[in-house]
Design an enzyme around this catalytic site. Structure first.
Site, PDB file in Angstrom:
ATOM      1  N   ARG A   1     -19.188   8.346  25.835  1.00 41.28           N
ATOM      2  CA  ARG A   1     -20.492   8.611  25.235  1.00 41.28           C
ATOM      3  C   ARG A   1     -20.819   7.631  24.112  1.00 41.28           C
ATOM      4  O   ARG A   1     -21.963   7.195  23.965  1.00 41.28           O
ATOM      5  CB  ARG A   1     -20.546  10.053  24.717  1.00 41.28           C
ATOM      6  CG  ARG A   1     -20.785  11.050  25.825  1.00 41.28           C
ATOM      7  CD  ARG A   1     -20.503  12.498  25.415  1.00 41.28           C
ATOM      8  NE  ARG A   1     -21.001  13.422  26.415  1.00 41.28           N
ATOM      9  CZ  ARG A   1     -20.456  13.629  27.608  1.00 41.28           C
ATOM     10  NH1 ARG A   1     -19.364  12.964  27.940  1.00 41.28           N
ATOM     11  NH2 ARG A   1     -20.991  14.471  28.469  1.00 41.28           N
TER      12      ARG A   1
ATOM     13  N   SER B   1     -17.482  19.902  24.089  1.00 40.65           N
ATOM     14  CA  SER B   1     -17.394  20.491  25.427  1.00 40.65           C
ATOM     15  C   SER B   1     -17.361  22.009  25.350  1.00 40.65           C
ATOM     16  O   SER B   1     -16.800  22.590  24.417  1.00 40.65           O
ATOM     17  CB  SER B   1     -16.131  19.995  26.132  1.00 40.65           C
ATOM     18  OG  SER B   1     -16.183  18.609  26.367  1.00 40.65           O
TER      19      SER B   1
ATOM     20  N   HIS C   1     -17.856  19.770  34.288  1.00 39.93           N
ATOM     21  CA  HIS C   1     -16.649  19.979  33.483  1.00 39.93           C
ATOM     22  C   HIS C   1     -16.277  21.460  33.534  1.00 39.93           C
ATOM     23  O   HIS C   1     -17.146  22.328  33.509  1.00 39.93           O
ATOM     24  CB  HIS C   1     -16.964  19.544  32.041  1.00 39.93           C
ATOM     25  CG  HIS C   1     -15.792  19.491  31.112  1.00 39.93           C
ATOM     26  ND1 HIS C   1     -15.052  20.602  30.769  1.00 39.93           N
ATOM     27  CD2 HIS C   1     -15.262  18.456  30.402  1.00 39.93           C
ATOM     28  CE1 HIS C   1     -14.120  20.259  29.894  1.00 39.93           C
ATOM     29  NE2 HIS C   1     -14.213  18.960  29.672  1.00 39.93           N
TER      30      HIS C   1
ATOM     31  N   LYS D   1      -9.951  11.126  35.779  1.00 36.71           N
ATOM     32  CA  LYS D   1     -10.036  11.265  34.328  1.00 36.71           C
ATOM     33  C   LYS D   1      -8.650  11.070  33.706  1.00 36.71           C
ATOM     34  O   LYS D   1      -7.650  11.519  34.242  1.00 36.71           O
ATOM     35  CB  LYS D   1     -10.564  12.667  33.991  1.00 36.71           C
ATOM     36  CG  LYS D   1     -10.734  12.948  32.519  1.00 36.71           C
ATOM     37  CD  LYS D   1     -11.481  14.248  32.303  1.00 36.71           C
ATOM     38  CE  LYS D   1     -11.629  14.553  30.815  1.00 36.71           C
ATOM     39  NZ  LYS D   1     -12.583  15.656  30.566  1.00 36.71           N
TER      40      LYS D   1
ATOM     41  N   LYS E   1     -24.714  18.281  25.826  1.00 38.42           N
ATOM     42  CA  LYS E   1     -23.436  18.094  25.145  1.00 38.42           C
ATOM     43  C   LYS E   1     -23.451  16.793  24.337  1.00 38.42           C
ATOM     44  O   LYS E   1     -23.773  15.733  24.861  1.00 38.42           O
ATOM     45  CB  LYS E   1     -22.318  18.065  26.191  1.00 38.42           C
ATOM     46  CG  LYS E   1     -20.963  17.641  25.669  1.00 38.42           C
ATOM     47  CD  LYS E   1     -19.958  17.639  26.806  1.00 38.42           C
ATOM     48  CE  LYS E   1     -18.692  16.908  26.410  1.00 38.42           C
ATOM     49  NZ  LYS E   1     -17.689  16.903  27.481  1.00 38.42           N
TER      50      LYS E   1
ATOM     51  N   ASP F   1     -20.810  15.442  33.494  1.00 38.34           N
ATOM     52  CA  ASP F   1     -19.492  15.467  32.870  1.00 38.34           C
ATOM     53  C   ASP F   1     -18.408  15.661  33.930  1.00 38.34           C
ATOM     54  O   ASP F   1     -18.409  16.669  34.637  1.00 38.34           O
ATOM     55  CB  ASP F   1     -19.447  16.616  31.855  1.00 38.34           C
ATOM     56  CG  ASP F   1     -18.358  16.457  30.817  1.00 38.34           C
ATOM     57  OD1 ASP F   1     -17.304  15.892  31.152  1.00 38.34           O
ATOM     58  OD2 ASP F   1     -18.552  16.889  29.676  1.00 38.34           O
ATOM     59  N   ASP F   2     -17.520  14.684  34.052  1.00 40.84           N
ATOM     60  CA  ASP F   2     -16.374  14.769  34.965  1.00 40.84           C
ATOM     61  C   ASP F   2     -16.779  14.788  36.432  1.00 40.84           C
ATOM     62  O   ASP F   2     -16.115  15.414  37.261  1.00 40.84           O
ATOM     63  CB  ASP F   2     -15.516  16.012  34.677  1.00 40.84           C
ATOM     64  CG  ASP F   2     -14.772  15.946  33.355  1.00 40.84           C
ATOM     65  OD1 ASP F   2     -14.918  14.940  32.641  1.00 40.84           O
ATOM     66  OD2 ASP F   2     -14.061  16.906  33.024  1.00 40.84           O
TER      67      ASP F   2
ATOM     68  N   ASP G   1     -19.915  10.607  32.971  1.00 42.14           N
ATOM     69  CA  ASP G   1     -19.143  10.026  31.869  1.00 42.14           C
ATOM     70  C   ASP G   1     -17.776   9.516  32.291  1.00 42.14           C
ATOM     71  O   ASP G   1     -17.186   8.678  31.621  1.00 42.14           O
ATOM     72  CB  ASP G   1     -19.002  11.025  30.721  1.00 42.14           C
ATOM     73  CG  ASP G   1     -18.166  12.245  31.071  1.00 42.14           C
ATOM     74  OD1 ASP G   1     -17.967  12.527  32.267  1.00 42.14           O
ATOM     75  OD2 ASP G   1     -17.722  12.949  30.136  1.00 42.14           O
ATOM     76  N   ASN G   2     -17.232  10.021  33.370  1.00 39.69           N
ATOM     77  CA  ASN G   2     -15.938   9.565  33.899  1.00 39.69           C
ATOM     78  C   ASN G   2     -15.691  10.278  35.208  1.00 39.69           C
ATOM     79  O   ASN G   2     -16.510  11.087  35.662  1.00 39.69           O
ATOM     80  CB  ASN G   2     -14.784   9.823  32.922  1.00 39.69           C
ATOM     81  CG  ASN G   2     -14.732  11.233  32.368  1.00 39.69           C
ATOM     82  OD1 ASN G   2     -15.026  11.463  31.197  1.00 39.69           O
ATOM     83  ND2 ASN G   2     -14.379  12.201  33.198  1.00 39.69           N
TER      84      ASN G   2
ATOM     85  N   CYS H   1     -14.547  11.991  27.455  1.00 40.42           N
ATOM     86  CA  CYS H   1     -15.884  12.391  26.999  1.00 40.42           C
ATOM     87  C   CYS H   1     -16.416  11.585  25.823  1.00 40.42           C
ATOM     88  O   CYS H   1     -17.471  10.950  25.910  1.00 40.42           O
ATOM     89  CB  CYS H   1     -15.867  13.872  26.625  1.00 40.42           C
ATOM     90  SG  CYS H   1     -15.408  14.972  27.980  1.00 40.42           S
TER      91      CYS H   1
ATOM     92  N   HIS I   1     -20.691  15.691  21.564  1.00 46.97           N
ATOM     93  CA  HIS I   1     -19.277  15.292  21.557  1.00 46.97           C
ATOM     94  C   HIS I   1     -18.998  13.957  20.862  1.00 46.97           C
ATOM     95  O   HIS I   1     -18.094  13.214  21.249  1.00 46.97           O
ATOM     96  CB  HIS I   1     -18.693  15.288  22.964  1.00 46.97           C
ATOM     97  CG  HIS I   1     -17.295  15.834  22.993  1.00 46.97           C
ATOM     98  ND1 HIS I   1     -16.667  16.243  24.137  1.00 46.97           N
ATOM     99  CD2 HIS I   1     -16.405  16.050  21.989  1.00 46.97           C
ATOM    100  CE1 HIS I   1     -15.449  16.676  23.855  1.00 46.97           C
ATOM    101  NE2 HIS I   1     -15.265  16.559  22.553  1.00 46.97           N
TER     102      HIS I   1
END
Length: 480
Positions: free
Chosen positions: A93, A167, A226, A299, A142, A49-50, A278-279, A89, A144
């Site tokens: 996904r 998150s 994240h 992001k 996660k 994540d991130d 994810d990004n 997010c 989301h």
């Protein structure tokens, strides 16, 4: 390749096989890429994540130690042009799990705990498709994509859900802290942030061990890196980049635990492991955000730093070894690719935007991937087409976007400001940071890309041009 040849090539792609509203994908022709006994490979899909493009030493991060992920890169395929369709997010996904652009799913926001919306249960996810193909499936970490029971993983094709619905930075509305689920049962509340990586890995290992005699699929979505960042005592103050680096080194260690488990149970020769994010990094958090490796943005926007992430594929019995793959590919491609590997069915009653990329992962026996296929990047919070890629070219359409104005520090968030970008064309082969606008020098490329983008707009919509979503856009899910 000359501009003229590139345009001719992309025109052929657009007219024959790649544009929305023109085709739907038919059922897979069965499992291909299996081991010598004919069994489909197990699949472990690790989604952080991130995490920015410049976070692994195999991607030239000089101040981080990621030896187990470097091992995966050395023994597998390291992608240099791998994308999410968005830079947030929920949107990323949804696309990953369905093989469809998030706009096609009507997923155009990041879902809060209070939201009564999410991924439609009528969507066919990787969990659904692989379950039908005989795999035991787990969503660990996660989610989301919806907080209501009919929107959570057990209703979306996964035999096991172990993790959190959103998150870990949200304040949960009931005041009791973030719920931690095992399937539909809350087994904990507000676990310490430093326990997420280890605890989720522990459960993934148990799942692998419990299902080692049959095909399995693990979707392991780590909440880190994240914010808020946290690590166990073992990894505190170990890295050269402070707490963020500590988090990345703990993630690397836990990926290694999964690889070791596969080897211990003689599963490494028939398991494919993928590692991606994810990004890009949430730059407003300053030293608690990752790095883009020199790419622009992060992001919340669709510059390369927001949508391009690392992607490593590893599997000694299947995946090519020691390969750096420069062909552009996307998370939406994993659905059809996994379907072919597993003998699963690609739905023929709806548009699936991804394509089969076995030739990039495995070898040349499989259908080739044209490096000039168009890729679309929509805003994460609305129905706006911000940019697209075609071969080496990245075209940004005029829009307003957020950039970091002031970086935060030690977990405190900074601020953004709004900035406008006009029609801009970049050659990513020569200019990955997107600094030199070549739109005036190559009007023929701009025109061709605009024509292809118009076909997507007419199908997926574009609020920038007041174009409503077309008939192939599917409805969002609602809590029951």
């Amino acid at each position: 390749m000359s501009v003229k040849c590139l345009i001719a090539c992309v025109t052929l792609i657009a007219l024959s096989a790649g544009m929305p509203g023109v085709h739907t994908l038919s059922a897979s022709d069965g499992s291909d890429g299996n081991d010598r006994n004919g069994d489909p490979p197990n699949i472990v899909l690790i989604y952080t994540d991130d995490m920015g493009f410049g976070e692994l030493s195999s991607y030239n991060a000089e101040d981080l130690r990621t030896p187990r992920l470097d091992q995966m890169a050395d023994e597998g395929v390291r992608f240099t042009n791998f994308y999410n369709s968005s830079s947030a997010c929920s949107t990323s996904r949804g696309a990953l799990l369905t093989g469809s652009y998030h706009q096609r799913l009507s997923v155009r926001t990041v879902f809060s705990p209070q939201s009564d919306r999410g991924l439609n249960p009528d969507e066919i996810t990787l969990g659904d498709m692989l379950s039908e193909a005989g795999f035991t499936t787990a969503a660990i970490g996660k989610w989301h994509l919806g907080n209501a029971p009919n929107l959570r993983p057990n209703a979306q094709g996964f035999d096991l859900f172990y993790g959190i619905p959103v998150s870990h930075d949200y304040n949960y509305p009931d005041g009791k802290g973030m719920p931690f689920y095992e399937n539909e049962r809350i087994i904990d509340r507000q676990i310490p942030d430093e326990l997420y990586t280890q605890r989720l890995t522990d459960r993934a290992i148990t799942f692998i061990e419990d299902n080692r005699d049959d095909p399995f699929f693990v979707y392991l979505a780590y909440p880190m890196p994240h914010v808020p960042l946290a690590v166990t005592d073992r990894f505190k103050d170990r890295s050269q980049r402070g707490l963020y680096g500590d988090v990345m080194e703990e993630l690397d260690h836990n990926v290694g635990r999964i690889l070791d488990t596969l080897e211990e149970h003689d599963l490494d020769d028939n398991t494919i492991v993928l590692f991606l994010s994810d990004n890009g990094p949430w730059g407003s958090y300053g030293n608690h955000a990752g790095l883009t490796g020199g790419l622009r943005g992060g992001k919340r926007n669709t510059f390369e730093g927001g949508v391009r992430t690392p992607m490593i594929a590893w599997g000694p019995g299947h995946v090519r070894s020691g390969v750096v793959e420069d062909a552009p590919a996307m998370t939406i491609d994993l659905f059809p690719t996994f379907a072919h590997l597993a003998g699963g069915q690609i739905p023929d009653d709806r548009v699936v935007d991804g394509i089969d990329i076995r030739s990039l992962l495995l070898d040349g026996r499989y259908p080739s991937v044209d490096p000039n296929r168009p890729l679309m990047f929509y805003d994460y919070s609305s129905n706006r087409l911000f940019s697209m890629r075609m071969g080496p070219w990245k075209l940004h359409f005029p829009h307003r976007h957020q950039i970091v104005d002031r970086e935060g520090h030690d977990g405190k968030r900074g601020s953004y400001r709004w900035e406008n970008i006009g029609l801009s064309l970049y050659n990513l082969d020569d200019d990955p940071p997107e600094t030199e606008n070549l739109a005036g020098a190559h009007p023929e490329v701009v025109n061709q890309m605009q024509q292809i983008a118009d076909q997507y707009r007419n199908d997926l919509g574009d609020a920038l041009q007041d174009i409503s979503p077309g008939p192939n856009v599917r409805p969002l899910g609602t809590a029951e």
